[in-house]
Enzyme design. Structure first.
Site, PDB file in Angstrom:
ATOM      1  CD  GLN A  85      -2.732   1.207   2.706  1.00 18.04           C
ATOM      2  OE1 GLN A  85      -2.795   0.253   3.459  1.00 18.04           O
ATOM      3  NE2 GLN A  85      -3.607   2.067   2.643  1.00 18.04           N
ATOM      4  CE1 TYR A 101      -4.077   4.116  -0.770  1.00 17.27           C
ATOM      5  CE2 TYR A 101      -5.242   4.533   1.101  1.00 17.27           C
ATOM      6  CZ  TYR A 101      -5.224   4.054  -0.113  1.00 17.27           C
ATOM      7  OH  TYR A 101      -6.419   3.850  -0.769  1.00 17.27           O
ATOM      8  CB  SER A 102       1.967   6.896   4.799  1.00 20.35           C
ATOM      9  OG  SER A 102       0.973   6.432   5.422  1.00 20.35           O
ATOM     10  CB  SER A 136       3.595  -2.956   5.403  1.00 20.31           C
ATOM     11  OG  SER A 136       3.245  -2.113   6.671  1.00 20.31           O
ATOM     12  CD  GLU A 161     -10.518  -4.521   8.058  1.00 17.81           C
ATOM     13  OE1 GLU A 161     -11.322  -5.280   8.405  1.00 17.81           O
ATOM     14  OE2 GLU A 161      -9.746  -4.919   7.650  1.00 17.81           O
ATOM     15  CG  ASN A 164      -5.066   5.090  19.926  1.00 19.20           C
ATOM     16  OD1 ASN A 164      -5.230   4.127  19.110  1.00 19.20           O
ATOM     17  ND2 ASN A 164      -4.692   4.369  21.312  1.00 19.20           N
TER      18      ASN A 164
HETATM   19  C1  LIG Z   1       3.800  -0.869  11.312  1.00 17.96           C
HETATM   20  C2  LIG Z   1       3.298   0.148  10.455  1.00 17.96           C
HETATM   21  C3  LIG Z   1       2.983  -0.189   9.250  1.00 17.96           C
HETATM   22  C4  LIG Z   1       2.534   0.691   8.495  1.00 17.96           C
HETATM   23  N1  LIG Z   1       2.316   0.460   7.016  1.00 17.96           N
HETATM   24  C5  LIG Z   1       1.785   1.222   5.875  1.00 17.96           C
HETATM   25  C6  LIG Z   1       1.695   0.809   4.626  1.00 17.96           C
HETATM   26  O1  LIG Z   1       2.008  -0.160   4.306  1.00 17.96           O
HETATM   27  N2  LIG Z   1       1.442   1.838   3.913  1.00 17.96           N
HETATM   28  C7  LIG Z   1       0.916   3.289   3.986  1.00 17.96           C
HETATM   29  O2  LIG Z   1       0.624   3.825   3.266  1.00 17.96           O
HETATM   30  N3  LIG Z   1       1.261   3.528   5.377  1.00 17.96           N
HETATM   31  C8  LIG Z   1       1.842   2.660   6.357  1.00 17.96           C
HETATM   32  N4  LIG Z   1       1.932   3.065   7.644  1.00 17.96           N
HETATM   33  C9  LIG Z   1       1.870   4.749   8.004  1.00 17.96           C
HETATM   34  C10 LIG Z   1       0.490   4.884   8.782  1.00 17.96           C
HETATM   35  O3  LIG Z   1      -0.502   5.015   7.834  1.00 17.96           O
HETATM   36  C11 LIG Z   1       0.958   6.249   9.369  1.00 17.96           C
HETATM   37  O4  LIG Z   1       2.061   6.293  10.200  1.00 17.96           O
HETATM   38  C12 LIG Z   1      -0.303   6.851   9.970  1.00 17.96           C
HETATM   39  O5  LIG Z   1      -1.289   7.237   9.045  1.00 17.96           O
HETATM   40  C13 LIG Z   1       0.153   8.351  10.897  1.00 17.96           C
HETATM   41  O6  LIG Z   1       0.805   9.073  10.009  1.00 17.96           O
HETATM   42  P1  LIG Z   1       2.177   9.630  10.311  1.00 17.96           P
HETATM   43  O7  LIG Z   1       2.976   8.585  10.797  1.00 17.96           O
HETATM   44  O8  LIG Z   1       2.789  10.406   9.258  1.00 17.96           O
HETATM   45  O9  LIG Z   1       1.913  10.745  11.808  1.00 17.96           O
HETATM   46  P2  LIG Z   1       1.101  11.996  11.638  1.00 17.96           P
HETATM   47  O10 LIG Z   1       0.087  11.896  10.770  1.00 17.96           O
HETATM   48  O11 LIG Z   1       2.247  13.194  11.371  1.00 17.96           O
HETATM   49  O12 LIG Z   1       0.737  12.016  13.282  1.00 17.96           O
HETATM   50  C14 LIG Z   1       1.772  12.229  14.439  1.00 17.96           C
HETATM   51  C15 LIG Z   1       0.843  12.669  15.639  1.00 17.96           C
HETATM   52  O13 LIG Z   1      -0.058  13.515  15.431  1.00 17.96           O
HETATM   53  C16 LIG Z   1      -1.354  13.272  15.551  1.00 17.96           C
HETATM   54  N5  LIG Z   1      -2.229  14.097  14.997  1.00 17.96           N
HETATM   55  C17 LIG Z   1      -2.182  13.982  13.509  1.00 17.96           C
HETATM   56  N6  LIG Z   1      -3.257  14.809  12.902  1.00 17.96           N
HETATM   57  C18 LIG Z   1      -4.138  14.886  14.270  1.00 17.96           C
HETATM   58  C19 LIG Z   1      -5.501  15.577  14.162  1.00 17.96           C
HETATM   59  N7  LIG Z   1      -6.139  16.064  13.130  1.00 17.96           N
HETATM   60  N8  LIG Z   1      -5.863  15.781  15.535  1.00 17.96           N
HETATM   61  C20 LIG Z   1      -5.249  15.162  16.535  1.00 17.96           C
HETATM   62  N9  LIG Z   1      -4.212  14.505  16.414  1.00 17.96           N
HETATM   63  C21 LIG Z   1      -3.404  14.659  15.381  1.00 17.96           C
HETATM   64  C22 LIG Z   1      -1.199  11.721  15.414  1.00 17.96           C
HETATM   65  O14 LIG Z   1      -2.326  11.077  16.175  1.00 17.96           O
HETATM   66  C23 LIG Z   1       0.065  11.210  16.126  1.00 17.96           C
HETATM   67  O15 LIG Z   1      -0.008  11.148  17.216  1.00 17.96           O
HETATM   68  C24 LIG Z   1       2.497   2.215   8.473  1.00 17.96           C
HETATM   69  C25 LIG Z   1       2.829   2.632  10.003  1.00 17.96           C
HETATM   70  C26 LIG Z   1       3.158   1.859  10.874  1.00 17.96           C
HETATM   71  C27 LIG Z   1       3.326   2.494  12.135  1.00 17.96           C
END
Ligand SMILES: Cc1cc2nc3c(=O)[nH]c(=O)nc-3n(C[C@H](O)[C@H](O)[C@H](O)COP(=O)(O)OP(=O)(O)OC[C@H]3O[C@@H](n4cnc5c(N)ncnc54)[C@H](O)[C@@H]3O)c2cc1C
Length: 397
Positions: free
Chosen positions: A131, A133-134, A168, A251, A375
Site C-alpha cells: 500500500q 499511501y503515506s 509494509s 475492511e 488513536n
Molecule cells: C507498522 C506500520 C506499518 C505501516 N504500513 C503502512 C503501509 O503499508 N502503507 C502506508 O501507506 N502507510 C503505512 N503506515 C503509515 C501509517 O498509516 C501512518 O504512520 C499513520 O497514518 C500516521 O501518520 P504519520 O506517521 O505521518 O503521523 P502524523 O500524521 O504526522 O501524526 C503524528 C501525531 O500527530 C497526531 N495527529 C495528527 N493529526 C491529528 C489531528 N487532526 N488531531 C489530533 N491528533 C493528530 C497523530 O495522532 C500522531 O500522534 C504504517 C505505519 C506503521 C507504524
C-alpha cells in the site's frame, strides 16, 4: 445481538478446520503461529508457498464472487474461517493486502482489463501487493500527498515521481497501489489519481527502515519517473481520493475474532510466565491480568455486535470503536508482559538470537496505535462520525 452461528455456518467451520488440520503440517509445521505484525521477517519463503497451498485448496479470497475463484462466502463465514485459521496456528498471510484491499476495490471499481490482469494472481497467491499511501508529509493528513503523476503523451504512459514511506512488505511485493497528484495546482483531496504500479522496474527504489525490534517490515519507496500504463489508473484521473477511501472501506472486520484468538494465545503465555516467576501472586499484577481478560471478552462481544448490525454487510457505529479499543488493549498487554518479566525484560533470553516473543510483542504494540489510523484520529472519527459532534477545525487547503 447474534452470539451463535447457524448450523450451515458450523458445517462450514468444520470443513475449514478439517482442511487446515490436514494441510498445516509436515513442511508447514514450523510456520504455525509465525509471521504477522512484528514477525513478518519469519519464514517468508515458506509462507509464500503456504499462500499457494491455501489457493489450491480454495481458501484464498473466499469472500470474492465464484466467477473470480472465490466462494461467495458470507461475512459470517469469512469470520469463521479467520477464527479457525488462527485456532489452527495459521501463519500471517503474505497475500492479505491483495485479497482484502486491492481485490474488493478492483471488483467494485476496476475496469474489466484491470480485473482480468490482477485478480487471478491475487487469488492464486502468486502476486503480492503493498500500500503506497503515506508520505513523509502525508500520514494522518493523507490529502497532502506530493508524489506526482505526469501523463507522457508520446509514450502513452503515466510517470510517477516522489516518495512513499512506511510501506509494509514493499520488499516482498510485486505491485503497489499508489495515490499520486495529477493536477500540480490542486490541493487536498482533489486532483489525485489511484495507480496500480509494477515494483519490478529500475525507477522504483525500495529502502528498508530498521525497527526497534531489529527487523525491517516496512520501507521507504522512491519513484523516479516510474512507468504506469494508461490502463492502470483506477477510476477517472482526478478521482483518486474516492477510490482510495473506498479501498479503506472494504475492511469489514472479518479478521476480528481471529485476531482475538491470537491475543488470547499471547495472554495465556503471559499468565504462564506470571505463574512461573511468582508475579501472579502480586495483587496489582493479578488485577491487570483480570482487566486484560475482561478487555478481551469485551472485544469479542463487540465483534459479534458489529456482525449483527446492518445485515447487508455494512458496518455500523459499533465498528468505529474497534481499532481504538484493540490497539490500546494490545499496547497495555505489552506493558503488562514487561512488568511480569521484570529485570528479565531487558535481557536477551538464553538460547535465542534475537528478542524473545514477549519483548517483540511489547515493542511492536507501540506501532498498533499508529498504523491504520492513529488513536487520536480514531477519536476524531468516533466524535464526528459516530457521535455527530462538531467537526474539529481544519486548516485552509
Ligand atoms: C507498522 C506500520 C506499518 C505501516 N504500513 C503502512 C503501509 O503499508 N502503507 C502506508 O501507506 N502507510 C503505512 N503506515 C503509515 C501509517 O498509516 C501512518 O504512520 C499513520 O497514518 C500516521 O501518520 P504519520 O506517521 O505521518 O503521523 P502524523 O500524521 O504526522 O501524526 C503524528 C501525531 O500527530 C497526531 N495527529 C495528527 N493529526 C491529528 C489531528 N487532526 N488531531 C489530533 N491528533 C493528530 C497523530 O495522532 C500522531 O500522534 C504504517 C505505519 C506503521 C507504524
Amino acid at each position: 445481538m447474534k452470539i451463535r452461528f447457524s448450523a450451515q455456518d458450523e458445517r462450514f467451520r468444520q470443513e475449514a478446520a478439517d482442511w487446515l488440520a490436514d494441510n498445516l503440517r509436515g513442511d508447514f509445521q514450523p510456520i504455525r503461529f509465525r509471521g504477522g505484525p512484528g514477525d513478518e521477517h519469519a519464514f517468508v519463503a515458506e509462507r509464500k508457498a503456504w499462500e499457494q497451498c491455501l489457493a489450491e485448496g480454495g481458501w484464498t479470497c473466499i469472500g470474492w464472487p465464484k466467477e473470480w475463484g472465490g466462494r461467495d462466502a458470507s461475512i459470517e463465514q469469512q469470520v469463521i474461517f479467520n477464527e479457525e485459521y488462527a485456532r489452527a496456528g495459521g501463519p500471517g498471510r503474505v497475500g492479505h493486502i491483495g485479497e482484502t484491499l486491492v481485490g474488493p476495490t478492483l471488483l467494485a471499481l476496476g475496469s474489466p482489463t484491470q480485473q482480468e490482469r490482477y485478480l487471478p494472481g491475487i487469488r492464486a497467491g502468486l502476486e503480492l501487493w503493498c500500500q503506497g499511501y503515506s508520505e513523509p508529509s502525508a500520514g494522518s493528513d493523507l490529502g497532502n500527498v506530493r508524489t506526482r503523476a505526469v501523463w507522457d503523451e508520446t509514450a502513452r504512459k503515466w510517470r510517477l515521481s516522489g516518495q512513499k514511506v512506511w510501506t509494509s512488505l514493499a520488499h516482498e511485493s510485486r505491485y503497489v497501489f499508489v495515490i499520486a497528484r495529477i493536477d500540480p495546482s490542486s490541493v487536498g483531496h482533489k486532483g489525485l489519481g489511484f495507480f496500480l504500479l509494477d515494483m519490478q522496474q529500475p525507477s522504483v527504489t525500495i529502502r528498508p527502515i530498521p525497527q526497534l525490534t531489529g527487523t525491517s517490515e516496512f520501507n521507504e519507496v522512491f519513484f523516479d519517473e516510474a512507468e504506469c500504463s494508461a490502463d492502470d489508473i483506477v477510476g477517472e484521473p482526478g478521482d483518486g481520493w474516492r477510490v482510495a477511501m473506498a479501498l479503506l472501506g472494504f475492511e469489514r472486520g472479518v479478521s476480528t475474532l481471529g485476531q482475538q484468538m491470537l491475543f488470547q494465545t499471547e495472554l495465556d503465555e503471559i499468565i504462564r510466565v506470571a505463574q512461573q516467576n511468582g508475579t501472579a501472586r502480586d495483587p496489582s499484577i493479578r488485577q491487570r491480568i483480570a482487566e486484560a481478560h475482561i478487555g478481551l471478552r469485551t472485544m469479542r462481544y463487540n465483534s459479534l455486535r458489529m456482525m449483527s448490525s446492518g445485515g447487508d454487510g455494512s458496518l455500523g457505529r459499533e465498528a468505529m470503536i474497534y481499532k481504538l479499543y484493540w490497539s490500546s488493549w494490545h499496547r497495555n498487554l505489552g506493558k503488562l508482559a514487561m512488568d511480569i518479566l521484570g529485570p528479565d525484560a531487558e535481557l536477551i533470553p538464553e538460547g535465542e538470537y534475537g528478542l524473545g516473543r514477549l519483548q517483540s510483542l511489547f515493542l511492536f504494540t507501540r506501532a498498533d496505535t499508529i498504523y491504520g489510523g492513529t488513536n487520536q484520529i480514531q477519536r476524531n472519527l468516533i466524535a464526528e462520525q459516530a457521535l455527530g459532534m462538531p467537526r474539529e477545525p481544519r486548516g485552509q487547503k
